[in-house]
Enzyme design. Structure first.
Site, PDB file in Angstrom:
ATOM      1  N   SER A  20       0.831  -1.206   0.000  1.00  0.00           N
ATOM      2  CA  SER A  20       0.000   0.000   0.000  1.00  0.00           C
ATOM      3  C   SER A  20       0.865   1.256   0.000  1.00  0.00           C
ATOM      4  CB  SER A  20      -0.870   0.034   1.253  1.00  0.00           C
ATOM      5  OG  SER A  20      -1.664  -1.103   1.322  1.00  0.00           O
ATOM      6  N   HIS A  52      -1.363  -2.776  -7.038  1.00  0.00           N
ATOM      7  CA  HIS A  52      -2.085  -2.480  -5.797  1.00  0.00           C
ATOM      8  C   HIS A  52      -3.595  -2.669  -5.944  1.00  0.00           C
ATOM      9  CE1 HIS A  52      -3.292   0.608  -2.527  1.00  0.00           C
ATOM     10  NE2 HIS A  52      -3.096  -0.566  -1.979  1.00  0.00           N
ATOM     11  N   GLU A  90      -4.226  -0.058  -8.823  1.00  0.00           N
ATOM     12  CA  GLU A  90      -3.195   0.956  -9.088  1.00  0.00           C
ATOM     13  C   GLU A  90      -1.967   0.246  -9.661  1.00  0.00           C
ATOM     14  OE1 GLU A  90      -2.950   2.919  -5.145  1.00  0.00           O
ATOM     15  OE2 GLU A  90      -2.444   4.755  -6.212  1.00  0.00           O
ATOM     16  N   ASN A 100      -3.808   5.757  -1.163  1.00  0.00           N
ATOM     17  CA  ASN A 100      -3.518   5.874   0.269  1.00  0.00           C
ATOM     18  C   ASN A 100      -2.854   7.186   0.649  1.00  0.00           C
ATOM     19  OD1 ASN A 100      -4.589   3.511   1.538  1.00  0.00           O
ATOM     20  ND2 ASN A 100      -3.190   2.368   0.228  1.00  0.00           N
TER      21      ASN A 100
HETATM   22  P1  NAD Z   1      -3.083  -9.579   6.466  1.00  0.00           P
HETATM   23  O1  NAD Z   1      -2.489  -9.291   7.802  1.00  0.00           O
HETATM   24  O2  NAD Z   1      -4.537  -9.905   6.354  1.00  0.00           O
HETATM   25  O3  NAD Z   1      -2.295 -10.792   5.748  1.00  0.00           O
HETATM   26  C1  NAD Z   1      -0.906 -10.844   5.635  1.00  0.00           C
HETATM   27  C2  NAD Z   1      -0.522 -12.312   5.429  1.00  0.00           C
HETATM   28  O4  NAD Z   1       0.875 -12.359   5.107  1.00  0.00           O
HETATM   29  C3  NAD Z   1      -0.725 -13.169   6.688  1.00  0.00           C
HETATM   30  O5  NAD Z   1      -1.531 -14.305   6.364  1.00  0.00           O
HETATM   31  C4  NAD Z   1       0.702 -13.586   7.059  1.00  0.00           C
HETATM   32  O6  NAD Z   1       0.786 -14.880   7.637  1.00  0.00           O
HETATM   33  C5  NAD Z   1       1.385 -13.530   5.698  1.00  0.00           C
HETATM   34  N1  NAD Z   1       2.846 -13.460   5.770  1.00  0.00           N
HETATM   35  C6  NAD Z   1       3.618 -12.758   6.642  1.00  0.00           C
HETATM   36  N2  NAD Z   1       4.922 -12.976   6.371  1.00  0.00           N
HETATM   37  C7  NAD Z   1       4.973 -13.839   5.326  1.00  0.00           C
HETATM   38  C8  NAD Z   1       6.025 -14.448   4.584  1.00  0.00           C
HETATM   39  N3  NAD Z   1       7.309 -14.218   4.899  1.00  0.00           N
HETATM   40  N4  NAD Z   1       5.711 -15.281   3.576  1.00  0.00           N
HETATM   41  C9  NAD Z   1       4.416 -15.526   3.251  1.00  0.00           C
HETATM   42  N5  NAD Z   1       3.374 -14.986   3.910  1.00  0.00           N
HETATM   43  C10 NAD Z   1       3.648 -14.145   4.936  1.00  0.00           C
HETATM   44  O7  NAD Z   1      -2.711  -8.306   5.550  1.00  0.00           O
HETATM   45  P2  NAD Z   1      -3.473  -7.759   4.242  1.00  0.00           P
HETATM   46  O8  NAD Z   1      -4.465  -6.757   4.670  1.00  0.00           O
HETATM   47  O9  NAD Z   1      -3.858  -8.914   3.391  1.00  0.00           O
HETATM   48  O10 NAD Z   1      -2.278  -6.933   3.547  1.00  0.00           O
HETATM   49  C11 NAD Z   1      -1.317  -7.575   2.740  1.00  0.00           C
HETATM   50  C12 NAD Z   1      -0.654  -6.540   1.845  1.00  0.00           C
HETATM   51  O11 NAD Z   1      -1.662  -5.910   1.039  1.00  0.00           O
HETATM   52  C13 NAD Z   1       0.065  -5.413   2.578  1.00  0.00           C
HETATM   53  O12 NAD Z   1       1.198  -5.036   1.849  1.00  0.00           O
HETATM   54  C14 NAD Z   1      -0.979  -4.300   2.587  1.00  0.00           C
HETATM   55  O13 NAD Z   1      -0.397  -3.019   2.674  1.00  0.00           O
HETATM   56  C15 NAD Z   1      -1.610  -4.515   1.219  1.00  0.00           C
HETATM   57  N6  NAD Z   1      -2.965  -3.963   1.065  1.00  0.00           N
HETATM   58  C16 NAD Z   1      -3.867  -4.050   2.079  1.00  0.00           C
HETATM   59  C17 NAD Z   1      -5.138  -3.513   1.901  1.00  0.00           C
HETATM   60  C18 NAD Z   1      -6.164  -3.591   3.023  1.00  0.00           C
HETATM   61  O14 NAD Z   1      -7.205  -2.913   2.920  1.00  0.00           O
HETATM   62  N7  NAD Z   1      -5.944  -4.388   4.056  1.00  0.00           N
HETATM   63  C19 NAD Z   1      -5.500  -2.933   0.692  1.00  0.00           C
HETATM   64  C20 NAD Z   1      -4.569  -2.901  -0.352  1.00  0.00           C
HETATM   65  C21 NAD Z   1      -3.299  -3.423  -0.154  1.00  0.00           C
END
Ligand code: NAD
Length: 291
Positions: free
Chosen positions: A119, A140, A152, A190
């Site tokens: 993000s 993104h 994005e 963001n």
């Molecule tokens: P989340 O906490 O729901 O999930 C993250 C996952 O990554 C977890 O299941 C964790 O076990 C896993 N993980 C951690 N380290 C790891 C590794 N070394 N290898 C493999 N898996 C690993 O988080 P999320 O909300 O899904 O966010 C994930 C990404 O997407 C982030 O970069 C976030 O910024 C981005 N993002 C989030 C949103 C949102 O609204 N939450 C929107 C767009 C982008």
């Protein structure tokens, strides 16, 4: 560039949504995570979410079965290496993402495109640690991925046109719309959204309004579909804090300083919906404000 296999690293809320839309669009998906429960939960959630689309008549039962059969899971990161496209969607922490790309490098095919769903983190810096910065870009997706129209596309300094064009074609095949952003902290969505959420937390912290009055004000007064605190819980408060820190560090402007109350919630492990508590408590039938 012909892309048929897609590796998704991280099976959290974004990873499962990404796997869902790619599988429905006909791609073969390998989903990996360090946490076995995250993989099990992701498959159950994808099944439930596609079933909802079947009930609404948007997807046929045959297409659902075919999509589910195209998703494989693994705890072994190296197994996603040979895919045509890799989408990293792990926790929003630069060290985590860097380690994933470093570990993947020996297992990639020469043509593999690397992308991150980050993000906020610098695409150029993540790319520079790989052997293919020209085949690396920001990809993104918005949350929830099956519902939100926008993707994005973020060009790092070294990203080549062929890679950008290939990802643009993928976005079109998914039936979504791309917006192009340059690689500056938090990109477009963001950069604008997160300071608003942070300001809502300051408004709460300073006692200007309660959780309920802040969310109602923005829903009824600005026509937002969700209040900012409800939205923060939906995104994940750890992710919100991480994005504010990237904005604060990357743009060196005090207007981006994360609200201490946001930090406090994250310290408590109250990360929003995913841990059942944030600005609201989700453990009962209806969400109850925690302040
Ligand atoms: P989340 O906490 O729901 O999930 C993250 C996952 O990554 C977890 O299941 C964790 O076990 C896993 N993980 C951690 N380290 C790891 C590794 N070394 N290898 C493999 N898996 C690993 O988080 P999320 O909300 O899904 O966010 C994930 C990404 O997407 C982030 O970069 C976030 O910024 C981005 N993002 C989030 C949103 C949102 O609204 N939450 C929107 C767009 C982008």
């Amino acid at each position: 560039m012909d892309i048929s296999s897609v590796g998704v690293v991280g099976a959290g809320q974004m990873g499962n949504g990404i796997a869902h839309v790619f599988a429905l669009a006909g791609y073969h998906v390998i989903l990996t995570d360090v946490n076995e429960a995250a993989l099990t939960n992701a498959i159950a959630l994808i099944d439930r979410n596609i079933e909802r689309q079947v009930t609404r008549g948007k997807v046929s039962a045959e297409d659902k079965a075919a999509a589910m059969s195209r998703i494989k899971t693994t705890l072994v990161l190296a197994e996603v290496g040979p895919c045509d496209l890799i989408i990293e969607a792990a926790t929003e922490r630069e060290t985590v993402k860097q380690a994933i790309f470093e570990d993947l490098l020996p297992h990639l095919k020469p043509h593999t495109i690397l992308t991150s769903n980050t993000s906020s983190i610098s695409i150029t810096r993540l790319a520079s640690r790989t052997d293919r910065p020209e085949k690396f870009m920001g990809f993104h997706f918005m949350n929830p991925v099956p519902v939100m129209q926008l993707v994005e596309l973020i060009r790092g300094i070294a990203t080549d046109q062929e890679t950008w064009d290939a990802m643009h074609a993928v976005v079109r095949k998914l039936g979504k719309t791309a917006a192009s952003a340059e690689d500056f902290p938090a990109f477009i969505v963001n950069r604008i959204l997160m300071p608003m959420i942070n300001e809502a937390v300051y408004t709460l912290y300073e006692g200007v309004g309660s959780v309920k009055s802040i969310d109602e004000s923005l829903k009824l007064g600005a026509n937002h579909p969700m209040g900012p605190l409800e939205l923060a819980d939906f995104i994940g408060l750890d992710t919100c804090l991480a994005i504010m820190n990237v904005l604060h560090d990357g743009l060196a402007d005090t207007k981006y300083r994360p609200c201490p109350l946001l930090t406090k919630y994250v310290e408590a492990g109250w990360l929003g919906r995913k841990t059942q508590r944030g600005f609201y408590d989700y453990r009962g039938e209806t969400p109850v404000p925690t302040r």
